[in-house]
Design a protein around this motif. Structure first.
Motif, mmCIF file in Angstrom:
data_model
loop_
_atom_site.group_PDB
_atom_site.id
_atom_site.type_symbol
_atom_site.label_atom_id
_atom_site.label_comp_id
_atom_site.label_asym_id
_atom_site.label_seq_id
_atom_site.Cartn_x
_atom_site.Cartn_y
_atom_site.Cartn_z
ATOM 1 N N TYR A 31 -5.644 -20.483 53.100
ATOM 2 C CA TYR A 31 -6.682 -20.084 52.160
ATOM 3 C C TYR A 31 -7.933 -20.908 52.431
ATOM 4 O O TYR A 31 -7.896 -21.962 53.069
ATOM 5 N N ARG A 32 -9.043 -20.414 51.924
ATOM 6 C CA ARG A 32 -10.320 -21.108 52.045
ATOM 7 C C ARG A 32 -10.913 -21.315 50.656
ATOM 8 O O ARG A 32 -10.867 -20.427 49.804
ATOM 9 N N ASN A 33 -11.443 -22.494 50.423
ATOM 10 C CA ASN A 33 -12.123 -22.782 49.166
ATOM 11 C C ASN A 33 -13.552 -22.246 49.172
ATOM 12 O O ASN A 33 -14.174 -22.185 50.232
ATOM 13 N N PRO A 34 -14.056 -21.850 48.018
ATOM 14 C CA PRO A 34 -13.417 -21.852 46.706
ATOM 15 C C PRO A 34 -12.447 -20.682 46.562
ATOM 16 O O PRO A 34 -12.604 -19.663 47.236
ATOM 17 N N VAL A 35 -11.485 -20.795 45.662
ATOM 18 C CA VAL A 35 -10.539 -19.693 45.506
ATOM 19 C C VAL A 35 -11.188 -18.508 44.802
ATOM 20 O O VAL A 35 -10.747 -17.360 44.968
ATOM 21 N N LEU A 36 -12.227 -18.753 44.007
ATOM 22 C CA LEU A 36 -13.035 -17.700 43.399
ATOM 23 C C LEU A 36 -14.496 -18.072 43.623
ATOM 24 O O LEU A 36 -14.951 -19.109 43.140
ATOM 25 N N PHE A 37 -15.217 -17.241 44.369
ATOM 26 C CA PHE A 37 -16.628 -17.549 44.659
ATOM 27 C C PHE A 37 -17.480 -16.987 43.520
ATOM 28 O O PHE A 37 -18.254 -16.045 43.679
ATOM 29 N N ALA A 38 -17.305 -17.581 42.361
ATOM 30 C CA ALA A 38 -17.986 -17.133 41.151
ATOM 31 C C ALA A 38 -17.903 -18.266 40.140
ATOM 32 O O ALA A 38 -17.221 -19.276 40.355
ATOM 33 N N ASP A 39 -18.588 -18.097 39.018
ATOM 34 C CA ASP A 39 -18.711 -19.131 38.019
ATOM 35 C C ASP A 39 -17.508 -19.101 37.072
ATOM 36 O O ASP A 39 -17.496 -18.351 36.088
ATOM 37 N N ASN A 362 -26.101 -6.537 23.165
ATOM 38 C CA ASN A 362 -25.364 -5.556 23.974
ATOM 39 C C ASN A 362 -25.812 -5.520 25.430
ATOM 40 O O ASN A 362 -25.700 -4.492 26.091
ATOM 41 N N THR A 363 -26.307 -6.653 25.925
ATOM 42 C CA THR A 363 -26.463 -6.776 27.370
ATOM 43 C C THR A 363 -25.080 -7.061 27.940
ATOM 44 O O THR A 363 -24.424 -8.041 27.563
ATOM 45 N N LEU A 364 -24.627 -6.195 28.818
ATOM 46 C CA LEU A 364 -23.271 -6.279 29.360
ATOM 47 C C LEU A 364 -23.313 -7.002 30.696
ATOM 48 O O LEU A 364 -24.021 -6.577 31.612
ATOM 49 N N THR A 365 -22.545 -8.091 30.793
ATOM 50 C CA THR A 365 -22.626 -8.936 31.980
ATOM 51 C C THR A 365 -21.296 -8.984 32.731
ATOM 52 O O THR A 365 -20.227 -8.795 32.159
ATOM 53 N N GLU A 366 -21.425 -9.277 34.007
ATOM 54 C CA GLU A 366 -20.289 -9.566 34.881
ATOM 55 C C GLU A 366 -20.695 -10.717 35.774
ATOM 56 O O GLU A 366 -21.870 -10.845 36.147
ATOM 57 N N LYS A 367 -19.740 -11.549 36.146
ATOM 58 C CA LYS A 367 -20.059 -12.688 36.994
ATOM 59 C C LYS A 367 -20.551 -12.212 38.360
ATOM 60 O O LYS A 367 -19.927 -11.353 38.984
ATOM 61 N N ALA A 368 -21.667 -12.775 38.799
ATOM 62 C CA ALA A 368 -22.093 -12.536 40.174
ATOM 63 C C ALA A 368 -21.077 -13.164 41.119
ATOM 64 O O ALA A 368 -20.372 -14.112 40.758
ATOM 65 N N GLN A 369 -21.001 -12.618 42.336
ATOM 66 C CA GLN A 369 -20.070 -13.146 43.331
ATOM 67 C C GLN A 369 -20.825 -13.537 44.594
ATOM 68 O O GLN A 369 -21.792 -12.888 44.996
ATOM 69 N N GLY A 370 -20.381 -14.614 45.202
ATOM 70 C CA GLY A 370 -20.995 -15.095 46.428
ATOM 71 C C GLY A 370 -20.051 -14.930 47.608
ATOM 72 O O GLY A 370 -18.898 -14.513 47.453
ATOM 73 N N ASP A 478 -29.419 -24.021 35.950
ATOM 74 C CA ASP A 478 -30.098 -25.173 35.365
ATOM 75 C C ASP A 478 -29.379 -25.517 34.074
ATOM 76 O O ASP A 478 -29.354 -24.716 33.138
ATOM 77 N N TRP A 479 -28.788 -26.694 34.010
ATOM 78 C CA TRP A 479 -27.998 -27.044 32.834
ATOM 79 C C TRP A 479 -28.857 -27.258 31.594
ATOM 80 O O TRP A 479 -28.361 -27.274 30.468
ATOM 81 N N ARG A 480 -30.176 -27.376 31.760
ATOM 82 C CA ARG A 480 -31.057 -27.589 30.603
ATOM 83 C C ARG A 480 -31.585 -26.287 30.009
ATOM 84 O O ARG A 480 -32.040 -26.259 28.872
ATOM 85 N N THR A 481 -31.578 -25.201 30.796
ATOM 86 C CA THR A 481 -32.070 -23.909 30.323
ATOM 87 C C THR A 481 -31.113 -22.820 30.806
ATOM 88 O O THR A 481 -30.115 -23.096 31.460
ATOM 89 N N GLY A 482 -31.431 -21.561 30.503
ATOM 90 C CA GLY A 482 -30.553 -20.470 30.911
ATOM 91 C C GLY A 482 -29.352 -20.349 30.002
ATOM 92 O O GLY A 482 -29.416 -20.640 28.802
ATOM 93 N N THR A 483 -28.235 -19.933 30.561
ATOM 94 C CA THR A 483 -27.029 -19.672 29.776
ATOM 95 C C THR A 483 -25.942 -20.726 29.968
ATOM 96 O O THR A 483 -24.839 -20.575 29.447
ATOM 97 N N PHE A 484 -26.244 -21.800 30.726
ATOM 98 C CA PHE A 484 -25.252 -22.802 31.125
ATOM 99 C C PHE A 484 -24.190 -22.176 32.017
ATOM 100 O O PHE A 484 -23.090 -22.700 32.158
ATOM 101 N N GLN A 485 -24.510 -21.049 32.627
ATOM 102 C CA GLN A 485 -23.611 -20.380 33.559
ATOM 103 C C GLN A 485 -24.389 -20.032 34.823
ATOM 104 O O GLN A 485 -25.624 -20.062 34.835
ATOM 105 N N GLY A 486 -23.649 -19.683 35.869
ATOM 106 C CA GLY A 486 -24.300 -19.176 37.059
ATOM 107 C C GLY A 486 -24.924 -17.822 36.791
ATOM 108 O O GLY A 486 -24.746 -17.214 35.733
ATOM 109 N N GLN A 487 -25.678 -17.349 37.767
ATOM 110 C CA GLN A 487 -26.333 -16.050 37.606
ATOM 111 C C GLN A 487 -25.285 -14.958 37.393
ATOM 112 O O GLN A 487 -24.232 -14.946 38.034
ATOM 113 N N GLN A 488 -25.576 -14.062 36.481
ATOM 114 C CA GLN A 488 -24.706 -12.940 36.176
ATOM 115 C C GLN A 488 -25.402 -11.625 36.530
ATOM 116 O O GLN A 488 -26.614 -11.588 36.726
ATOM 117 N N ILE A 489 -24.625 -10.567 36.609
ATOM 118 C CA ILE A 489 -25.147 -9.216 36.755
ATOM 119 C C ILE A 489 -25.213 -8.618 35.359
ATOM 120 O O ILE A 489 -24.314 -8.851 34.538
#
Length: 519
Positions: A31-39, A362-370, A478-489
């Protein structure tokens, strides 16, 4: 040391498996890290017989507190959300500006007396202990009498339950003793001081207790050990974000060996989870292998061989009567404003009243993937009304929207906007005010390249010829702004006026960004 993921690697994986943005399982026993290329931040992983369960933070997203399942620590699927609907704070309904940067922080998961328990603390509120006989729920909860930051649930060999809690601004680790049914605190005692420590995890192995702590100020991890939960403790510096990650712990395997799981800050994609072999030396756990101690390997033999490929769902044709587990709303949804049954085979988003994406329910989000992804939504705009702003984009520190805007007498146009979350509130730049579009069917596309931290949006009238709109935009965490998460779709639909129409979404498809596509 983990090396940067290259575009060439992404392209080779895409060629081998066109529907997969990233595949950790290499198909050759490694296997190769990361096991999930997402937040999937703040991981806690347990084993129950031959099954592994992974709980992750979701902040203000709803449903919240995601649980994944694996047979080998490499291939994962989402199986549950502990919190069906966030409760206890009106901001979870996006009132008073919402609660994007708070909500539910790090959770811990344990199995005890045939029950699953999840300890989690909504920020600013008292700690909750959720419980269920099944990992898929339902998950009722009991609330404790205090707020325990990033609670670490631990069940000792005699059945006594404890919560460890610490916060990095202090570093004092306190143990809360719980009653028999884990519904109340019966005692509290400071057990250790570790400057800057938080995100505690407690493990018992042989005659030792091991306390794992994140040191966020240094993006590093420490491991402490003691013969007693009450100390004295001795501490060893372990790994950090240069060598694998800074928050996590270890989990035992069916054969008696151990593996580690650890979160690493990874830029705009957010915080990802790596796994690593663990070896023991002088009764200390070490990450990696004896020839490269405390180095999480980029590639390694799978912990358990022979298990098939699995990944969280991503694409959706909306043929089900229930929303897929990969989807989360930006806050609690207004359930009157969306449907999977009004037009079978479509997701219908009614316009909620808002002046912009940051305040729209009702903004519907899904984790972006890298490392490099493309998402395409096929939409039907026939139900839109004047003032509606509905479309596809990114969501987070930077929210890029490619939206259809409803106009008078049935006219519609495309608008491209970029909203940046700032300390003093969101700021929106309109890059493309209006592009006239014919017909009612349209394809919208977003590309996100996490190697370059750039994205682009485009549209098509036939899903063959595409036109970009608005140019490249940044991606960031950015841990100071945004959603405290990685970019989402994000799929969204709102209107500044109270009486809006609706957008029908026929399909959503996630795929690797094709080789040669510009970031």
């Amino acid at each position: 040391m983990l090396r940067p993921v290259t575009v060439a690697l992404a392209a080779s994986l895409a060629a081998a498996a066109p529907a997969q943005v990233w595949r950790a399982d290499q198909g050759d026993g490694t296997y190769r890290n990361p096991v999930l290329f997402a937040d999937y931040p703040d991981p806690d992983i347990i084993r129950v017989d031959e099954d592994f369960y992974f709980v992750s933070t979701t902040f203000a997203n709803s449903p919240g507190v995601t649980i994944l399942h694996s047979k080998d620590l490499v291939n994962w699927r989402i199986v549950s959300h502990v919190v069906d609907r966030l409760d206890g704070d009106p901001r979870y309904d996006l009132k008073d500006g919402g609660d994007y940067r708070h909500g539910f922080y790090a959770a811990s998961l344990r199995r005890h007396n045939d029950m699953f328990y999840v300890a989690v603390t909504p920020v600013g509120h008292r700690t909750r202990i959720y419980r269920s006989a099944s990992i898929t729920g339902p998950w009722p909860y009991r609330e404790l009498d205090r707020e325990a930051f990033d609670p670490a649930l631990f069940i000792d060999a005699d059945g006594t339950a404890y919560l460890g809690t610490s916060i990095g601004t202090d570093g004092t680790v306190t143990l809360l003793t719980l009653n028999k049914d884990l519904s109340a605190v019966t005692a509290a005692k400071v057990t250790y001081y570790n400057k800057g420590a938080e995100g505690s995890k407690i493990i018992r192995h042989n005659d030792w207790y091991y306390l794992f702590n994140a040191i966020p100020g240094k993006l590093a991890m420490t491991v402490s050990r003691s013969r007693s939960l009450w100390g004295p403790w001795e501490t060893k510096r372990s790994i950090d974000d240069r060598t694998g990650g800074h928050q996590g712990a270890i989990v035992d395997m069916p054969d008696g060996s151990w593996y580690g799981f650890v979160m690493v800050d990874a830029g705009a994609i957010g915080r990802m989870t790596n796994i690593s072999p663990i070896f023991w030396k002088d009764d200390w756990p070490w990450w990696g292998t004896p020839d490269r101690p405390d180095q999480v390997p980029e590639r390694s033999p799978k912990p358990i061989k022979g298990r098939g490929f699995a990944e969280p769902a991503s694409s959706d044709d909306f043929s089900s009567r229930v929303l897929g587990l990969q989807w989360q709303w930006n806050h609690n949804p207004d359930d009157r404003k969306w449907s999977l049954t009004a037009r079978p085979g479509y997701l219908r988003l009614h316009a909620t009243q808002a002046d912009g994406i940051w305040t729209a329910r009702n903004t519907l989000t899904e984790k972006a993937q890298g490392p490099r992804m493309r998402a395409v939504a096929k939409i039907d705009t026939a139900g839109m009304r004047p003032g509606d702003v509905c479309g596809l984009g990114s969501f987070g520190k930077y929210s890029a929207q490619l939206s259809v805007v409803g106009g008078a007498r049935g006219r519609r146009s495309l608008r491209m906007m970029l909203t940046e979350s700032m300390k003093d509130g969101p700021r929106t730049e309109v890059r493309v005010p209006a592009l006239s579009i014919p017909g009612r069917t349209l394809w919208l596309r977003i590309d996100m390249d996490f190697d370059s931290s750039r994205g682009r949006v485009a549209y098509s009238l036939d899903n063959r010829k595409w036109a970009e709109a608005g140019g490249a935009f940044p991606l960031a965490f950015d841990w100071r702004t945004g959603t405290f998460q990685g970019q989402q779709i994000a799929l969204s639909c709102y209107n500044p006026a109270p009486a809006g129409g609706y957008l029908d979404i026929d399909s959503f498809t996630l795929m690797p960004l094709p080789q040669g596509a510009r970031p």
